[in-house]
Design an enzyme around this catalytic site. Sequence first.
Site, PDB file in Angstrom:
ATOM      1  N   GLU A   1      35.492  45.450  48.995  1.00 10.58           N
ATOM      2  CA  GLU A   1      36.421  44.393  49.395  1.00 10.58           C
ATOM      3  C   GLU A   1      36.134  43.924  50.816  1.00 10.58           C
ATOM      4  OE1 GLU A   1      40.389  45.485  46.743  1.00 10.58           O
ATOM      5  OE2 GLU A   1      40.088  46.466  48.671  1.00 10.58           O
TER       6      GLU A   1
ATOM      7  N   THR B   1      47.506  42.244  41.884  1.00 11.26           N
ATOM      8  CA  THR B   1      47.818  40.849  42.210  1.00 11.26           C
ATOM      9  C   THR B   1      46.560  39.984  42.132  1.00 11.26           C
ATOM     10  OG1 THR B   1      49.536  41.674  43.704  1.00 11.26           O
ATOM     11  CG2 THR B   1      49.010  39.348  43.838  1.00 11.26           C
TER      12      THR B   1
END
Length: 236
Positions: free
Chosen positions: A102, A28
């Site tokens: 991340e 995504t």
Amino acid sequence: MDLKKLAGEQAANMVESGMKVGLGTGSTAYWAVMRLGERMREGLDIVGVPTSEATKQLAIKLGIPLAELSTLEPLDLTIDGADEINPDLNLIKGGGGALFREKMVAAASRKLIVVADESKVVERLGAFTVPVEVVPYGWESTAKRVAAAGCVPKLRLVKAAAGNADTGAGAPGAESAFVTDNGNYILDCDFGLIEDPERLEAQINAILGVVETGLFIGMAELAVIAAQSGVRTLTR
């Protein structure tokens, strides 16, 4: 309708010129980065920090200027995906193995925007296994300590190419340990539905040999969720 594309592009449209942006990893977040590249060609002026080597290569291909995290922090925002999102916007991330970078980039950002399709929204975290990044040395011992926290950890494996001297794989389809961009292993840990994600995150991170967990607690401020009926936003 590609829901991942819809969510990623909508989040990318929130970025403004002059921003320092964390570029997420995954199917995504990919669409968010693609849209940012498109907007760069339309005149958007940003600098990015990628959360993985894969995202770094994509950003370079798209012409997005990049810099080291240490030179840009604090970032204005980061756009990234998630494997699960609960109503408090606590997350499980790391299905792609980039959880440590991340989390580093998200922690250095003023705002974390999560992009996902509606299937990732859950009442309680835990149907998706919790990725735990561990150092390779003594990983079996680390796995035992993680198991004592109440899970069944499984070493993440990947199929290796035939004759790969680095992995020792000598036949097509042979499996070897998945190695992160940081040179570590991933344990996928099934805790079942999680009663207290914050407590669990602290418990796992206290284990010797653990680098980081895929539990992102209290980090996301906004989630852009795409469904067949349209896009909605969730806020913490």
